[in-house]
Design an enzyme around this catalytic site. Structure first.
Site, short mmCIF file in Angstrom:
data_model
loop_
_atom_site.label_atom_id
_atom_site.label_comp_id
_atom_site.label_asym_id
_atom_site.label_seq_id
_atom_site.Cartn_x
_atom_site.Cartn_y
_atom_site.Cartn_z
N CYS A 108 69.08 68.89 -91.39
CA CYS A 108 70.27 69.38 -92.07
C CYS A 108 71.38 69.79 -91.12
CB CYS A 108 69.90 70.55 -92.99
SG CYS A 108 69.19 71.97 -92.11
N CYS A 147 59.97 74.56 -90.97
CA CYS A 147 60.77 75.33 -91.92
C CYS A 147 59.93 75.68 -93.15
CB CYS A 147 61.99 74.52 -92.34
SG CYS A 147 63.05 75.37 -93.54
#
Length: 400
Positions: free
Chosen positions: A207, A101
């Site tokens: 997440c 990410c």
């Protein structure tokens, strides 16, 4: 006069990004907040964490009196991070989506959006890290480039997760928290009226999984593929499982009816066989040598071409692991043979590690044998991350 005036600060809704924006504004920069949405699926409780974080981001920017913009990177995150993670699990490899990410979204798409759409001269994030130029992005020496340096707070240092970002992105990035401790950051938040963020629970883990059990989550994307747990010593089947994608090296298997606890030692995604070893300290769980894919050199121009053929450095395999001495030798395929000063538990294929140099260019070794490290000299380094340590390379591990 500095040409770096407008800074786009990533606002996540947490205390770290909030204090970063406050510090930048206090220093006189034209600060713009940018909230990034990477995941839009509601969790098992019907809540979307991104919506809740956005509410806190709005609160932060309103309190600091700075504008807030929002950008949707859900498609990019799905294609460049999440899909790769699923493929790795299918192949029996344990990925690290946080590193992906940072490389593909936060320090690529985010930087490009901030500079092209919001006219930012630089970006800033709440990561605990530093660079060799600090705030002086307009004084970068093109021959030396920018080094990524460990944070002052070694317990919160996040450079491991930043170790694959590109040099061009680092040249556009400021880390305002690099010289601060987490305790100080929370104190600053409280002192400027954002104390509620200091008590907000920090996001931990992946997440998009939320509070769900990982095995329940992964079943939504990968069908179960039954296989056997095989004792690595006897070759006997000691249990069954629903697929190699549920497991990683070093993980306890919780096999019922056995005298000893078993831990994953090897994974074969082709046969769905998982070889397990009795006891958490079984020798089969440890590796001292491994092969890497080509390194990602953050300051490649500083090291000149071709890459160093053989050198000594420091090695870290996971975020919280202590540094360990290592020797690296270039392979014909561009990867490296790496030998550690001592065996390390559960060095996992597909995971990432970093090679660190202590503040200066490593000298290329002229002798093939490894340099001896005495217990006394090792004790000077164990568990310590010098503040000027430079993150140089990222490795993709392949166990020998």
């Amino acid at each position: 006069m500095s040409t770096i005036r407008r800074i786009v600060c990533g606002i996540s809704g947490g205390v770290d990004s909030a204090v970063s924006a406050h510090i930048l504004k206090r220093k006189g920069y034209d600060v713009v907040g940018l909230f990034m949405r990477n995941w839009d699926v509601r969790n098992e409780k019907g809540r979307c964490q991104a919506d809740e974080d956005r509410e806190d981001a709005v609160y932060v920017c309103k309190h600091l009196q700075i504008p807030l913009y929002e950008v949707d990177f859900v498609k990019q995150y799905w294609n460049e991070v999440f899909s790769k993670m699923i493929r790795d699990y299918q192949n029996g490899i344990t990925p690290n989506p946080d590193i992906l990410c940072n490389r593909h979204v936060k320090f690529d798409h985010f930087v490009k959006y901030a500079t092209s759409k919001l006219d930012g001269h630089a970006i800033a994030t709440g990561h605990y890290a530093r660079t060799s130029v600090g705030y002086n992005l307009d004084q970068i020496d093109d021959q030396k480039g920018v080094s990524l340096l460990c944070a002052e707070d070694k317990d919160k240092d996040q450079t491991f997760f930043l170790s694959q970002i590109e040099q061009w992105a680092l040249r556009h990035t400021i880390f305002p928290l690099g010289n601060l401790s987490k305790k100080t950051v929370k104190e600053i938040a409280a002192s400027v009226g954002m104390g509620k963020l200091a008590h907000k629970k920090e996001s931990m883990g992946i997440c998009f999984i939320g509070t769900r059990n990982f095995q329940d989550f992964i079943e939504e994307y990968i069908e179960p593929k039954p296989g056997n747990f095989i004792d690595i010593e006897s070759g006997k089947v000691v249990g069954t499982h629903k697929g190699t994608h549920y497991w990683t090296l070093g993980q306890r298997c919780n096999l019922a009816g056995l005298a000893s606890a078993y831990f994953v030692a090897q994974i074969n995604a082709d046969t769905q066989d998982i070889y397990v070893a009795a006891g958490t300290d079984h020798p089969a769980l440890f590796s001292q040598t491994f092969v890497t894919s080509p390194m990602h050199w953050i300051r490649q121009n500083f090291f000149y071409a071709p890459p160093l053929e053989e050198f000594d450095a420091m090695f870290r395999f996971q975020h919280k692991h202590p540094l360990i001495e290592c020797s690296c030798k270039l392979r014909d395929d561009g990867g490296y043979d790496v030998s550690l000063e001592r065996p390390m538990r559960a060095v996992t294929p597909g995971q990432y590690s970093v090679i660190l140099f202590r503040g200066r260019l490593p000298r290329q070794r002229t002798h093939p044998q490894s340099r001896a490290v005495t217990p006394s000299s090792w004790g000077q380094h164990e568990g310590q991350v010098p503040s000027r340590t430079c993150i140089v390379a990222l490795l993709d591990l392949k166990i020998l």
